[in-house]
Design a protein around this motif. Sequence first.
Motif, PDB file in Angstrom:
ATOM      1  N   GLY A  69       4.896   0.318  -5.567  1.00  0.00           N
ATOM      2  CA  GLY A  69       6.210  -0.248  -5.303  1.00  0.00           C
ATOM      3  C   GLY A  69       7.276   0.817  -5.162  1.00  0.00           C
ATOM      4  O   GLY A  69       7.290   1.796  -5.898  1.00  0.00           O
ATOM      5  N   ARG A  70       8.167   0.617  -4.205  1.00  0.00           N
ATOM      6  CA  ARG A  70       9.242   1.589  -3.948  1.00  0.00           C
ATOM      7  C   ARG A  70      10.204   1.684  -5.125  1.00  0.00           C
ATOM      8  O   ARG A  70      10.560   2.761  -5.554  1.00  0.00           O
ATOM      9  CB  ARG A  70       9.998   1.195  -2.683  1.00  0.00           C
ATOM     10  CG  ARG A  70      11.094   2.195  -2.298  1.00  0.00           C
ATOM     11  CD  ARG A  70      11.816   1.813  -1.013  1.00  0.00           C
ATOM     12  NE  ARG A  70      10.942   1.478   0.094  1.00  0.00           N
ATOM     13  CZ  ARG A  70      10.313   2.361   0.878  1.00  0.00           C
ATOM     14  NH1 ARG A  70      10.459   3.644   0.660  1.00  0.00           N
ATOM     15  NH2 ARG A  70       9.552   1.943   1.873  1.00  0.00           N
ATOM     16  N   ARG A  71      10.629   0.564  -5.654  1.00  0.00           N
ATOM     17  CA  ARG A  71      11.630   0.586  -6.733  1.00  0.00           C
ATOM     18  C   ARG A  71      11.003   0.766  -8.106  1.00  0.00           C
ATOM     19  O   ARG A  71      11.501   1.505  -8.939  1.00  0.00           O
ATOM     20  CB  ARG A  71      12.453  -0.686  -6.677  1.00  0.00           C
ATOM     21  CG  ARG A  71      13.354  -0.725  -5.446  1.00  0.00           C
ATOM     22  CD  ARG A  71      14.127  -2.041  -5.340  1.00  0.00           C
ATOM     23  NE  ARG A  71      14.788  -2.146  -4.054  1.00  0.00           N
ATOM     24  CZ  ARG A  71      14.225  -2.632  -2.954  1.00  0.00           C
ATOM     25  NH1 ARG A  71      12.984  -3.062  -2.980  1.00  0.00           N
ATOM     26  NH2 ARG A  71      14.899  -2.691  -1.821  1.00  0.00           N
ATOM     27  N   TRP A 101       7.423  -1.269  -0.417  1.00  0.00           N
ATOM     28  CA  TRP A 101       6.370  -0.301  -0.705  1.00  0.00           C
ATOM     29  C   TRP A 101       6.769   1.130  -0.423  1.00  0.00           C
ATOM     30  O   TRP A 101       7.268   1.452   0.646  1.00  0.00           O
ATOM     31  CB  TRP A 101       5.110  -0.641   0.107  1.00  0.00           C
ATOM     32  CG  TRP A 101       4.667  -2.033  -0.148  1.00  0.00           C
ATOM     33  CD1 TRP A 101       4.802  -3.109   0.677  1.00  0.00           C
ATOM     34  CD2 TRP A 101       4.068  -2.515  -1.347  1.00  0.00           C
ATOM     35  NE1 TRP A 101       4.313  -4.231   0.064  1.00  0.00           N
ATOM     36  CE2 TRP A 101       3.846  -3.894  -1.173  1.00  0.00           C
ATOM     37  CE3 TRP A 101       3.688  -1.912  -2.537  1.00  0.00           C
ATOM     38  CZ2 TRP A 101       3.272  -4.677  -2.159  1.00  0.00           C
ATOM     39  CZ3 TRP A 101       3.104  -2.693  -3.515  1.00  0.00           C
ATOM     40  CH2 TRP A 101       2.905  -4.061  -3.321  1.00  0.00           C
ATOM     41  N   GLU A 102       6.526   1.967  -1.421  1.00  0.00           N
ATOM     42  CA  GLU A 102       6.623   3.411  -1.195  1.00  0.00           C
ATOM     43  C   GLU A 102       5.408   3.850  -0.387  1.00  0.00           C
ATOM     44  O   GLU A 102       5.483   4.686   0.501  1.00  0.00           O
ATOM     45  CB  GLU A 102       6.651   4.144  -2.540  1.00  0.00           C
ATOM     46  CG  GLU A 102       6.718   5.648  -2.416  1.00  0.00           C
ATOM     47  CD  GLU A 102       6.755   6.303  -3.782  1.00  0.00           C
ATOM     48  OE1 GLU A 102       6.092   7.335  -3.928  1.00  0.00           O
ATOM     49  OE2 GLU A 102       7.440   5.783  -4.686  1.00  0.00           O
ATOM     50  N   GLN A 103       4.284   3.249  -0.738  1.00  0.00           N
ATOM     51  CA  GLN A 103       3.014   3.508  -0.065  1.00  0.00           C
ATOM     52  C   GLN A 103       2.178   2.252  -0.209  1.00  0.00           C
ATOM     53  O   GLN A 103       2.215   1.592  -1.242  1.00  0.00           O
ATOM     54  CB  GLN A 103       2.351   4.725  -0.732  1.00  0.00           C
ATOM     55  CG  GLN A 103       0.937   5.025  -0.346  1.00  0.00           C
ATOM     56  CD  GLN A 103      -0.098   4.211  -1.132  1.00  0.00           C
ATOM     57  OE1 GLN A 103       0.117   3.864  -2.291  1.00  0.00           O
ATOM     58  NE2 GLN A 103      -1.181   3.871  -0.482  1.00  0.00           N
ATOM     59  N   HIS A 104       1.455   1.884   0.864  1.00  0.00           N
ATOM     60  CA  HIS A 104       0.561   0.728   0.763  1.00  0.00           C
ATOM     61  C   HIS A 104      -0.569   0.830   1.777  1.00  0.00           C
ATOM     62  O   HIS A 104      -0.463   1.521   2.783  1.00  0.00           O
ATOM     63  CB  HIS A 104       1.319  -0.581   0.952  1.00  0.00           C
ATOM     64  CG  HIS A 104       1.628  -0.885   2.388  1.00  0.00           C
ATOM     65  ND1 HIS A 104       2.679  -0.297   3.041  1.00  0.00           N
ATOM     66  CD2 HIS A 104       1.014  -1.677   3.290  1.00  0.00           C
ATOM     67  CE1 HIS A 104       2.705  -0.734   4.290  1.00  0.00           C
ATOM     68  NE2 HIS A 104       1.703  -1.568   4.462  1.00  0.00           N
ATOM     69  N   GLU A 105      -1.638   0.119   1.466  1.00  0.00           N
ATOM     70  CA  GLU A 105      -2.786  -0.008   2.366  1.00  0.00           C
ATOM     71  C   GLU A 105      -3.237  -1.462   2.298  1.00  0.00           C
ATOM     72  O   GLU A 105      -3.471  -1.993   1.211  1.00  0.00           O
ATOM     73  CB  GLU A 105      -3.910   0.909   1.898  1.00  0.00           C
ATOM     74  CG  GLU A 105      -5.173   0.787   2.696  1.00  0.00           C
ATOM     75  CD  GLU A 105      -6.295   1.633   2.103  1.00  0.00           C
ATOM     76  OE1 GLU A 105      -7.461   1.285   2.376  1.00  0.00           O
ATOM     77  OE2 GLU A 105      -6.025   2.592   1.374  1.00  0.00           O
ATOM     78  N   LEU A 106      -3.330  -2.079   3.448  1.00  0.00           N
ATOM     79  CA  LEU A 106      -3.745  -3.467   3.528  1.00  0.00           C
ATOM     80  C   LEU A 106      -5.032  -3.532   4.335  1.00  0.00           C
ATOM     81  O   LEU A 106      -5.116  -2.981   5.435  1.00  0.00           O
ATOM     82  CB  LEU A 106      -2.662  -4.311   4.203  1.00  0.00           C
ATOM     83  CG  LEU A 106      -2.897  -5.811   4.256  1.00  0.00           C
ATOM     84  CD1 LEU A 106      -2.862  -6.407   2.851  1.00  0.00           C
ATOM     85  CD2 LEU A 106      -1.836  -6.468   5.120  1.00  0.00           C
ATOM     86  N   GLU A 107      -6.024  -4.209   3.790  1.00  0.00           N
ATOM     87  CA  GLU A 107      -7.325  -4.318   4.448  1.00  0.00           C
ATOM     88  C   GLU A 107      -7.722  -5.793   4.505  1.00  0.00           C
ATOM     89  O   GLU A 107      -7.654  -6.507   3.502  1.00  0.00           O
ATOM     90  CB  GLU A 107      -8.369  -3.542   3.643  1.00  0.00           C
ATOM     91  CG  GLU A 107      -9.774  -3.710   4.121  1.00  0.00           C
ATOM     92  CD  GLU A 107     -10.785  -3.067   3.167  1.00  0.00           C
ATOM     93  OE1 GLU A 107     -11.973  -3.126   3.495  1.00  0.00           O
ATOM     94  OE2 GLU A 107     -10.397  -2.541   2.099  1.00  0.00           O
TER      95      GLU A 107
END
Length: 129
Positions: free
Chosen positions: A87-89, A60-66
């Motif tokens: 996604g990072r790639r 992940w380039e950026q993520h939020e998990l709830e």
Amino acid sequence: MSQENVETVARMYDSFLGGDLSAMLAGLDPEIEWRSIEDTETRHGHHGVADSVVAWLDMWEQHELEVEEYLDAGHEVVVTTHLRGRGRRSGAEVDDRYFAVWALRHGQAVAYREYASKPEALEAVGLKE
């Protein structure tokens, strides 16, 4: 005992979401069997879990998990999570839910399995939606 299992799993998620992988691992049996959706094989033990989690975070380039729901299923806990990220790639945007089944014994998680749908996760613990 089952409410205690829910509380144990909730503490592990709180640790993970707070960035404390060590505290999360402390809730796992040293011989845990861990199978995420991304893994092609079951990983074993704290080292295997740490490898899986680090690989997942690296995606992940950026993520939020709830966490949306904890469902008491006796010696197992079904968890509904909502993931949003990029996604990072690939740069692909993700907005999806996935479902985890945690099996617990003596206050520690002994198995973890992820499922793409709630019916699959519920079936794994002998329940229906």
